[in-house]
Design a protein around this motif. Structure first.
Motif, mmCIF file in Angstrom:
data_model
loop_
_atom_site.group_PDB
_atom_site.id
_atom_site.type_symbol
_atom_site.label_atom_id
_atom_site.label_comp_id
_atom_site.label_asym_id
_atom_site.label_seq_id
_atom_site.Cartn_x
_atom_site.Cartn_y
_atom_site.Cartn_z
ATOM 1 N N ASN A 57 0.810 -1.217 0.000
ATOM 2 C CA ASN A 57 0.000 0.000 0.000
ATOM 3 C C ASN A 57 0.847 1.273 0.000
ATOM 4 O O ASN A 57 0.313 2.366 -0.084
ATOM 5 C CB ASN A 57 -0.940 0.011 1.213
ATOM 6 C CG ASN A 57 -1.942 -1.122 1.164
ATOM 7 O OD1 ASN A 57 -2.354 -1.553 0.093
ATOM 8 N ND2 ASN A 57 -2.317 -1.620 2.317
ATOM 9 N N LYS A 58 2.162 1.121 0.089
ATOM 10 C CA LYS A 58 3.042 2.290 0.133
ATOM 11 C C LYS A 58 3.449 2.707 -1.275
ATOM 12 O O LYS A 58 3.565 1.888 -2.177
ATOM 13 C CB LYS A 58 4.283 1.983 0.971
ATOM 14 C CG LYS A 58 3.974 1.821 2.438
ATOM 15 C CD LYS A 58 5.240 1.645 3.233
ATOM 16 C CE LYS A 58 4.892 1.533 4.718
ATOM 17 N NZ LYS A 58 6.084 1.309 5.515
ATOM 18 N N GLU A 59 3.689 4.016 -1.425
ATOM 19 C CA GLU A 59 4.134 4.544 -2.702
ATOM 20 C C GLU A 59 5.578 4.126 -2.949
ATOM 21 O O GLU A 59 6.408 4.129 -2.055
ATOM 22 C CB GLU A 59 4.040 6.071 -2.689
ATOM 23 C CG GLU A 59 4.410 6.714 -3.993
ATOM 24 C CD GLU A 59 4.323 8.233 -3.945
ATOM 25 O OE1 GLU A 59 5.029 8.863 -4.734
ATOM 26 O OE2 GLU A 59 3.580 8.765 -3.104
ATOM 27 N N ARG A 60 5.876 3.786 -4.179
ATOM 28 C CA ARG A 60 7.221 3.345 -4.542
ATOM 29 C C ARG A 60 7.794 4.293 -5.598
ATOM 30 O O ARG A 60 7.065 4.873 -6.391
ATOM 31 C CB ARG A 60 7.183 1.946 -5.131
ATOM 32 C CG ARG A 60 6.487 0.943 -4.243
ATOM 33 C CD ARG A 60 7.403 -0.235 -4.030
ATOM 34 N NE ARG A 60 6.737 -1.266 -3.260
ATOM 35 C CZ ARG A 60 7.007 -1.510 -1.999
ATOM 36 N NH1 ARG A 60 7.911 -0.811 -1.373
ATOM 37 N NH2 ARG A 60 6.385 -2.450 -1.348
ATOM 38 N N ILE A 61 9.132 4.409 -5.590
ATOM 39 C CA ILE A 61 9.801 5.150 -6.655
ATOM 40 C C ILE A 61 10.892 4.259 -7.228
ATOM 41 O O ILE A 61 11.409 3.373 -6.552
ATOM 42 C CB ILE A 61 10.388 6.498 -6.163
ATOM 43 C CG1 ILE A 61 11.467 6.273 -5.105
ATOM 44 C CG2 ILE A 61 9.314 7.426 -5.645
ATOM 45 C CD1 ILE A 61 12.222 7.535 -4.746
#
Length: 72
Positions: A57-61
């Motif tokens: 659920n976390k944003e990734r880069i």
């Protein structure tokens, strides 16, 4: 100390006893250790599943974007 009754067929009995003997363990210690390891494995797997779900659920880069952000 509590006593647990374990019903095995002849083949299972021989296998378990021989395994414990090969590893220089008494039968009670071996069975207790095997059960505790099973419980620990399932607990660790449930923790992994929980962390994996939270991480999804976390944003990734991307690696490249991180390098740009850090000026590398």
């Amino acid at each position: 100390m509590p006593i647990v009754l374990l019903k095995l067929n002849d083949k299972e009995d021989i296998l378990i006893r021989k395994y414990a003997e090969i590893h220089n363990m008494d039968l009670s210690t071996f069975i207790c250790q095997a059960v505790m390891e099973k419980i620990e494995d399932e607990y660790e797997l449930s923790l992994f599943d929980k962390v994996l779900e939270e991480e999804q659920n976390k944003e990734r880069i991307s690696h490249e974007d991180l390098k740009k952000e850090l000026g590398l």
